[in-house]
Write a protein that holds these residues in place. Structure first.
Motif, PDB file in Angstrom:
ATOM      1  N   THR A 286       0.800  -1.313   0.037  1.00 40.92           N
ATOM      2  CA  THR A 286      -0.081  -0.155  -0.181  1.00 40.92           C
ATOM      3  C   THR A 286       0.665   1.243   0.111  1.00 40.92           C
ATOM      4  N   ASN A 287       0.614   2.221  -0.795  1.00 39.46           N
ATOM      5  CA  ASN A 287       1.187   3.451  -1.034  1.00 39.46           C
ATOM      6  C   ASN A 287       0.726   4.579  -0.593  1.00 39.46           C
ATOM      7  N   ILE A 288       0.939   5.187   0.658  1.00 40.05           N
ATOM      8  CA  ILE A 288       0.426   6.552   1.034  1.00 40.05           C
ATOM      9  C   ILE A 288       1.308   7.803   0.554  1.00 40.05           C
ATOM     10  N   ILE A 289       0.706   8.477   0.015  1.00 40.18           N
ATOM     11  CA  ILE A 289       1.752   9.636  -0.624  1.00 40.18           C
ATOM     12  C   ILE A 289       1.021  10.963  -0.350  1.00 40.18           C
ATOM     13  N   VAL A 290       2.024  11.950   0.170  1.00 36.66           N
ATOM     14  CA  VAL A 290       1.598  13.282   0.421  1.00 36.66           C
ATOM     15  C   VAL A 290       2.532  13.865  -0.745  1.00 36.66           C
ATOM     16  N   ALA A 291       1.798  14.974  -1.672  1.00 42.98           N
ATOM     17  CA  ALA A 291       2.539  15.620  -2.562  1.00 42.98           C
ATOM     18  C   ALA A 291       1.939  16.982  -2.973  1.00 42.98           C
ATOM     19  N   GLN A 292       2.836  17.892  -3.393  1.00 41.88           N
ATOM     20  CA  GLN A 292       2.372  19.203  -3.681  1.00 41.88           C
ATOM     21  C   GLN A 292       1.980  19.138  -5.054  1.00 41.88           C
ATOM     22  N   ARG A 293       2.796  18.199  -5.888  1.00 40.66           N
ATOM     23  CA  ARG A 293       2.712  18.270  -7.573  1.00 40.66           C
ATOM     24  C   ARG A 293       1.539  17.357  -7.890  1.00 40.66           C
ATOM     25  N   ILE A 294       0.876  17.929  -8.655  1.00 36.24           N
ATOM     26  CA  ILE A 294      -0.415  17.026  -9.317  1.00 36.24           C
ATOM     27  C   ILE A 294       0.263  15.879 -10.183  1.00 36.24           C
ATOM     28  N   GLY A 295       1.405  16.006 -10.703  1.00 39.83           N
ATOM     29  CA  GLY A 295       2.054  15.116 -11.538  1.00 39.83           C
ATOM     30  C   GLY A 295       2.226  13.993 -10.856  1.00 39.83           C
ATOM     31  N   THR A 296       2.804  14.082  -9.691  1.00 37.16           N
ATOM     32  CA  THR A 296       3.253  12.792  -8.637  1.00 37.16           C
ATOM     33  C   THR A 296       1.879  12.017  -8.432  1.00 37.16           C
ATOM     34  N   ILE A 297       0.828  12.666  -8.059  1.00 36.18           N
ATOM     35  CA  ILE A 297      -0.306  11.752  -7.600  1.00 36.18           C
ATOM     36  C   ILE A 297      -1.417  11.428  -8.811  1.00 36.18           C
ATOM     37  N   MET A 298      -1.312  12.050 -10.033  1.00 37.21           N
ATOM     38  CA  MET A 298      -2.419  11.917 -10.989  1.00 37.21           C
ATOM     39  C   MET A 298      -2.795  10.460 -11.217  1.00 37.21           C
ATOM     40  N   ASN A 299      -1.798   9.516 -11.083  1.00 41.13           N
ATOM     41  CA  ASN A 299      -2.268   8.391 -11.385  1.00 41.13           C
ATOM     42  C   ASN A 299      -2.595   7.331 -10.192  1.00 41.13           C
ATOM     43  N   ALA A 300      -2.749   7.977  -9.000  1.00 38.75           N
ATOM     44  CA  ALA A 300      -3.210   7.292  -7.865  1.00 38.75           C
ATOM     45  C   ALA A 300      -4.549   6.843  -7.890  1.00 38.75           C
ATOM     46  N   ASP A 301      -4.789   5.745  -7.137  1.00 40.56           N
ATOM     47  CA  ASP A 301      -5.960   5.179  -7.152  1.00 40.56           C
ATOM     48  C   ASP A 301      -7.106   5.695  -6.488  1.00 40.56           C
ATOM     49  N   LYS A 302      -6.496   6.453  -5.393  1.00 44.25           N
ATOM     50  CA  LYS A 302      -7.511   7.588  -4.716  1.00 44.25           C
ATOM     51  C   LYS A 302      -6.744   8.683  -4.124  1.00 44.25           C
ATOM     52  N   ILE A 303      -7.387   9.789  -4.372  1.00 50.22           N
ATOM     53  CA  ILE A 303      -6.890  11.154  -4.065  1.00 50.22           C
ATOM     54  C   ILE A 303      -7.857  11.693  -3.196  1.00 50.22           C
ATOM     55  N   ILE A 304      -7.168  12.072  -1.938  1.00 46.84           N
ATOM     56  CA  ILE A 304      -7.914  13.056  -0.961  1.00 46.84           C
ATOM     57  C   ILE A 304      -7.561  14.369  -0.795  1.00 46.84           C
ATOM     58  N   VAL A 305      -8.367  15.237  -1.070  1.00 48.40           N
ATOM     59  CA  VAL A 305      -8.172  16.562  -0.962  1.00 48.40           C
ATOM     60  C   VAL A 305      -8.615  17.052   0.261  1.00 48.40           C
ATOM     61  N   LEU A 306      -7.223  17.834   1.162  1.00 46.47           N
ATOM     62  CA  LEU A 306      -7.616  18.493   2.195  1.00 46.47           C
ATOM     63  C   LEU A 306      -7.598  20.011   2.132  1.00 46.47           C
ATOM     64  N   ASP A 307      -8.525  20.606   3.144  1.00 47.68           N
ATOM     65  CA  ASP A 307      -8.491  22.097   2.908  1.00 47.68           C
ATOM     66  C   ASP A 307      -8.937  22.543   4.355  1.00 47.68           C
TER      67      ASP A 307
END
Length: 587
Positions: A530-551
């Protein structure tokens, strides 16, 4: 101070008892010498005295002096051993305690303060034990024994001696009241000077780049002057003690002989020699009493600072650890590699506002789940709840279907390959940094290290180094670039072969090409994890199975890249700030 003495073992206490006996013997021998001196004085003054008797008494004096010396050497050796072992044990306990402290406890102190407590503070206590233990036993025994020997000699001499002792005690008490609080300030300033020095060394490149050497020098000078002035005050205060001690000592000697002269003048001829002998003996014993208080004064000079240091050490040792270890040390469910947050909220202990609010999601085995959001939205804090760097304030964090609080921390950490936001390198080699730590499995082999470095796209630069995988890496990785540090940190996580990878903005120092190649290699290598990724670049996470947006600590969107572009305004704003519409549409 006395709480720290719990660290002295039974064997060491037995040695202290032996030292006590040796010191008693030493004091007896030292106090026996004035008696022989008195005999010699009488023999020299008496007609018809045999020279053999004078030599015999002189030989006894030499024997007493030699015995006292041998006793002092043996006692010094034993006590030095005890103090060294004591400091070693306390330093080890303190270091272990600091390692086990949660992040919030570490922040209660400061890094520089913890360094000072582990080094300087323990040294102060060690000095008190090595020097003070002998004196603290010897001084009162000598004083009491010497006083009992002179009590019946003369009322006048006894009164003068009592006055001298009272002056010394008053001086010591006044100095203790003045100086004791100042040593707390000295230790705090020592913390501060360590902090400024550490800050300067850590940020040396920025300091030079901004021509801020003068600013840093002034900052250091300010703290250094405060520490120097405070220590000068303490030393000046204690400097008063020495001349007062010697003044009292010489005054007492003069007073004894002055009174003795009157006593001898008014005495009968038959008693004159006896009074003269008593005066010599009394003078010697009175000096022993004064020297005892001089020894006590030395202890009082060391004790205030050592006491402050001991309190600072105990403050760390007695700090309650907020993150308690669980009891589970093996897999107890059928799940593997899953991470779930159930209504998790979090705020720092000293904060009023929640940083994370009611976060819920689940990452399945083999999935890549990414977090994105503006600076300060709580991304890094969220993933720090998984390895329990902090505990959730509300809600539950589960790994493999079990609340992380129920796992032993060692077992939990063995499931995780963690790559921090700021890559950390340790003093050693490429090999030792990549194979760093214990993951509960067999030792990482050289082939695994090379494979991990290859996947992390570090093979090219590592094999160009002089010693390749045995190349020295400086503490903090100061002899490699930021991108190289990040790749070695990623290789360290890969070498563990964990169930769960956590990447806390771990690709930020990489160029786009290396980032893309690394993510492709990583996806292939970690397909079963399982890969848990925090990123600032959209290009880094674009192909993730699930993206969680925090605000602002809230979850404002969950989905794939394309889904979020359609339904999440925050995500779309972030995406458009980095890529054009055409690039997003063709992604």
């Amino acid at each position: 101070m006395f709480k720290l003495l719990k660290n002295v073992t039974k064997k060491e206490w037995l040695i202290v008892v032996i030292c006590f006996a040796l010191i008693v013997g030493q004091v007896w021998l030292e106090l026996k010498m004035p008696d022989y001196m008195s005999e010699i004085t009488v023999l020299v003054q008496s007609e018809g005295s045999d020279i053999k008797d004078i030599i015999a008494n002189g030989a006894y004096m030499l024997a007493c002096a030699l015995g006292s010396l041998v006793s002092a050497v043996i006692t010094g050796y034993f006590i030095s051993n005890i103090s060294a072992r004591f400091s070693m044990d306390v330093r080890k306990k303190l270091f272990t305690k600091v390692e086990n402290l949660a992040m919030q406890e570490v922040k209660q102190f400061s890094t520089s303060s913890l360094i000072t407590r582990t080094t300087n503070d323990i040294t102060q206590v060690q000095m008190l034990i090595s020097m003070g233990l002998q004196l603290i036993i010897k001084a009162p025994i000598t004083a009491i024994w010497a006083i009992t020997k002179i009590l019946n000699k003369s009322v006048e001499w006894s009164i003068v001696t009592a006055v001298a002792v009272a002056v010394l005690l008053t001086t010591i008490i006044i100095l203790m009241i003045i100086v004791m609080p100042k040593f707390k300030i000295v230790q705090r300033l020592t913390d501060k000077i360590n902090g400024v020095t550490r800050e300067n060394l850590t940020g040396i490149r920025v300091v030079r780049a901004f021509n801020a050497e003068k600013y840093q020098e002034d900052k250091f000078e300010d703290v250094n002057n405060k520490l120097t002035n405070q220590q000068l005050f303490n030393q000046k205060a204690f400097a008063v003690l020495s001349p007062i001690m010697y003044l009292v000592m010489y005054f007492l000697t003069l007073a004894i002989y002055f009174i003795g002269a009157y006593l001898i003048k008014d005495a009968m001829m038959a008693d004159k020699l006896t009074i003269f002998g008593d005066m010599v003996v009394f003078s010697s014993y009175a000096m022993q009493v004064i020297m005892s208080f001089l020894m006590l004064a030395m202890i009082f000079m060391m004790f205030p600072r050592a006491s402050v240091s001991a309190n600072r050490i105990n403050e760390v040792l007695e700090t309650k650890i907020s993150i308690e270890d669980g009891s589970i040390t093996k897999d107890v469910t059928g799940e593997k590699g899953t991470v779930e947050f159930r209504n998790v909220s979090f705020k720092y202990p000293d904060a009023k506002e929640y940083l994370l609010k009611n976060i819920s999601f689940k990452a399945e085995k083999g999935q890549t789940v990414a977090f994105i959001g503006s600076t300060g939205s709580g991304k890094s804090t969220l993933i720090n709840l998984i390895p329990r760097f902090y505990d959730a304030t509300e809600g539950t964090v589960l790994v493999d279907g079990v609340d992380v609080k129920e796992y032993s921390q060692e077992f939990l950490h063995n499931k995780i390959g963690y790559v921090p936001q700021k890559a950390v390198m340790f003093d050693g080699t490429v090999n030792s940094n990549v194979a760093y730590g214990d993951n509960g499995k067999e030792e990482v082999t050289e082939e695994q290290i090379k494979k991990a470095v290859e996947v992390a796209q570090g093979k090219e630069f590592v094999e160009k180094m002089d010693d390749k995988y045995e190349t020295h890496i400086a503490s903090g990785g100061t002899n490699v670039s930021g991108g190289q540090k990040q790749r070695l940190a990623i290789a360290r996580a890969i070498a563990r072969d964990p169930e769960i990878y956590i990447f806390d903005d771990s690709f930020s120092a990489l160029d786009y090409k290396t980032d893309a190649v690394l993510r492709k290699a990583l996806k292939k290598h970690t397909k079963d994890a399982t890969n848990i990724i925090v990123a600032q670049r959209i290009g880094t996470i674009m192909n993730a199975d699930k993206i969680i947006v925090l605000d602002d600590g809230n979850c404002v969107g969950v989905g794939t890249h394309k889904e979020l572009l359609k339904k999440c305004k925050v995500y779309k704003q972030i995406a458009l700030s980095q890529l054009s519409k055409e690039e997003l549409e063709n992604a």
